[in-house]
Design an enzyme around this catalytic site. Structure first.
Site, PDB file in Angstrom:
ATOM      1  N   TYR A  59     -82.104  37.908 -14.731  1.00  0.00           N
ATOM      2  CA  TYR A  59     -83.579  38.132 -14.015  1.00  0.00           C
ATOM      3  C   TYR A  59     -84.348  36.727 -14.180  1.00  0.00           C
ATOM      4  O   TYR A  59     -85.124  36.675 -15.279  1.00  0.00           O
ATOM      5  CB  TYR A  59     -84.206  39.368 -14.647  1.00  0.00           C
ATOM      6  CG  TYR A  59     -83.466  40.441 -14.308  1.00  0.00           C
ATOM      7  CD1 TYR A  59     -82.271  40.725 -13.608  1.00  0.00           C
ATOM      8  CD2 TYR A  59     -83.715  41.662 -15.051  1.00  0.00           C
ATOM      9  CE1 TYR A  59     -81.557  41.918 -13.335  1.00  0.00           C
ATOM     10  CE2 TYR A  59     -82.887  42.889 -14.871  1.00  0.00           C
ATOM     11  CZ  TYR A  59     -81.879  42.973 -14.000  1.00  0.00           C
ATOM     12  OH  TYR A  59     -81.152  43.965 -13.988  1.00  0.00           O
ATOM     13  N   GLN A 180     -74.911  52.024 -17.249  1.00  0.00           N
ATOM     14  CA  GLN A 180     -75.875  51.913 -16.484  1.00  0.00           C
ATOM     15  C   GLN A 180     -75.473  51.706 -14.819  1.00  0.00           C
ATOM     16  O   GLN A 180     -74.782  50.993 -14.691  1.00  0.00           O
ATOM     17  CB  GLN A 180     -76.791  50.587 -16.514  1.00  0.00           C
ATOM     18  CG  GLN A 180     -78.134  50.547 -15.712  1.00  0.00           C
ATOM     19  CD  GLN A 180     -79.014  49.294 -16.231  1.00  0.00           C
ATOM     20  OE1 GLN A 180     -79.767  48.296 -15.542  1.00  0.00           O
ATOM     21  NE2 GLN A 180     -79.023  49.062 -17.739  1.00  0.00           N
ATOM     22  N   LYS A 219     -93.369  52.475   2.019  1.00  0.00           N
ATOM     23  CA  LYS A 219     -94.206  51.374   2.542  1.00  0.00           C
ATOM     24  C   LYS A 219     -93.694  50.693   3.820  1.00  0.00           C
ATOM     25  O   LYS A 219     -94.245  49.699   4.305  1.00  0.00           O
ATOM     26  CB  LYS A 219     -94.485  50.559   1.693  1.00  0.00           C
ATOM     27  CG  LYS A 219     -93.260  49.536   0.834  1.00  0.00           C
ATOM     28  CD  LYS A 219     -93.934  48.816  -0.081  1.00  0.00           C
ATOM     29  CE  LYS A 219     -92.827  47.876  -0.965  1.00  0.00           C
ATOM     30  NZ  LYS A 219     -93.547  46.894  -1.966  1.00  0.00           N
ATOM     31  N   ARG A 231     -81.076  37.169  -0.634  1.00  0.00           N
ATOM     32  CA  ARG A 231     -80.210  38.276  -0.381  1.00  0.00           C
ATOM     33  C   ARG A 231     -81.232  39.523  -0.768  1.00  0.00           C
ATOM     34  O   ARG A 231     -82.076  39.705   0.098  1.00  0.00           O
ATOM     35  CB  ARG A 231     -79.127  38.306  -1.287  1.00  0.00           C
ATOM     36  CG  ARG A 231     -78.740  37.093  -1.465  1.00  0.00           C
ATOM     37  CD  ARG A 231     -77.273  37.218  -2.348  1.00  0.00           C
ATOM     38  NE  ARG A 231     -77.567  37.545  -3.862  1.00  0.00           N
ATOM     39  CZ  ARG A 231     -76.563  37.821  -4.751  1.00  0.00           C
ATOM     40  NH1 ARG A 231     -75.299  37.681  -4.481  1.00  0.00           N
ATOM     41  NH2 ARG A 231     -77.166  37.964  -5.940  1.00  0.00           N
TER      42      ARG A 231
END
Ligand SMILES: NC(=O)c1ccc[n+]([C@@H]2O[C@H](COP(=O)([O-])OP(=O)(O)OC[C@H]3O[C@@H](n4cnc5c(N)ncnc54)[C@H](OP(=O)(O)O)[C@@H]3O)[C@@H](O)[C@H]2O)c1
Length: 304
Positions: A59, A180, A219, A231
């Site tokens: 990240y 996960q 939204k 992407r």
């Protein structure tokens, strides 16, 4: 049960139904994020009692982990929470678009020390292989994870994005304690095999994408599609034309359901996920304190 925590010399078991996801703290491939907003988002989450933070080296190529490390240090909050991170996705310095998988023992032993340094801590409570690496025998990865656990550099052994068969294979080498996987109202693939397996084997699940990358906040609309530079959303099948239209129609019905319960759509979608059988903890991403407050307010009362 998520992990053990040491308090006053005693081991406590912790339960937490929601966690803050920090992919967006890294910026790319989301629209650019600011470190200041990310730090405020983390601080707001901690203030609201969120006690699990999920991140990964990839990240922002170390950026999200660094933000978390310095914020927790500044707030002196490291020992109050569960830190979850990952390994096995590598990048070439300066060329962040070149990313490859490497779950080898050699790479894992390098990555854990890099992550500990960036996170400014001596242990990572849940440590996941981010994606299966077909080139590395899973036995090699699992045995190295066991070693890191023995050395107390990691708490729980986790895998991420594994289908049933490779997950069963991994379980032959070491206990998989945490899995996960993606899950939300629109993305329900894991209900068939993965969640029943995790229930049977007592594997903790951290589910991600709870807000379907913002779609389940309501939204977006027909003419207001997400506009990401790279992407990410544009690459996700759920945002492809035919699926997107179908989801938008359903969202109108969900908004009414949410309103009846006096919730925003995001709050309704989070509660939906965290109450599904087999889900231990729903990870929710947020790019600033405002989003955190909408997403996490009043969840602590819900979980008790
Ligand atoms: N293991 C894996 O491979 C994997 C993969 C994906 C995610 N994860 C983890 O799971 C976490 C959660 O998943 P996610 O971040 O992809 O998805 P998510 O929770 O479905 O969506 C988060 C995004 O939705 C938007 N959003 C959130 N709250 C909002 C609100 N109240 N109002 C309006 N917009 C809002 C924000 O993006 P914008 O402001 O840009 O719209 C935010 O970054 C990640 O951060 C990461 O820690 C893991």
């Amino acid at each position: 049960m998520i992990t053990e925590k040491k308090k006053n010399g005693q081991t406590h078991l912790m339960v937490t139904p929601v966690g803050l996801g920090t992919w967006v703290f890294g910026g790319w491939p989301w629209n650019e994020s600011s470190d200041k907003d990310s730090e405020s988002a983390l601080e707001a989450a901690l203030d609201l009692g969120v006690c699990l933070i999920d991140t990964a080296p990839i990240y922002g190529c170390g950026r999200a982990e660094r933000i978390i490390g310095r914020t927790l240090k500044r707030l002196k909050k490291r020992d109050d929470l569960i830190l979850s991170s990952k390994f096995g996705l590598c990048w070439e310095e300066g060329k962040r678009k070149k990313i490859w998988k490497d779950a080898s023992s050699k790479n894992l032993l390098r990555e854990i020390d890099d992550s500990l340094k960036r996170l400014e801590t001596d242990r990572i409570d849940i440590y996941h292989l981010h994606w299966p690496d077909e080139k590395t025998p899973i036995g090699e990865t699992m045995e190295t994870l066991l070693l890191l656990k023995e050395k107390k550099k990691i708490g729980k052994i986790g895998l991420s994005n594994f289908n049933l068969s490779p997950l069963q294979e991994a379980c032959r080498y070491a206990p998989v304690e945490v899995l996960q996987v993606p899950y939300n109202y629109f993305a329900r693939d894991i209900e068939k095999e993965i969640l029943p397996f995790c229930i049977e084997k007592n594997i903790v699940t951290l589910t991600y994408g709870t807000l379907c990358k913002g779609l389940l906040t309501g939204k977006f609309s027909g003419d207001k599609k997400p506009n990401d530079p790279v992407r990410n959303r544009s690459w996700d099948a759920i945002f492809a034309e035919e699926n997107y239209e179908k989801c938008l129609n359903e969202i109108e019905t969900l908004k009414i359901k949410a309103a009846v319960e006096n919730l925003t759509l995001a709050q309704w979608a989070i509660r939906w996920t965290m109450h599904q059988p087999g889900v231990t903890c729903a990870l929710i991403g947020a790019r600033n304190a405002k989003q955190v407050r909408e997403n996490f307010t009043s969840l602590s009362q819900e979980s008790s």
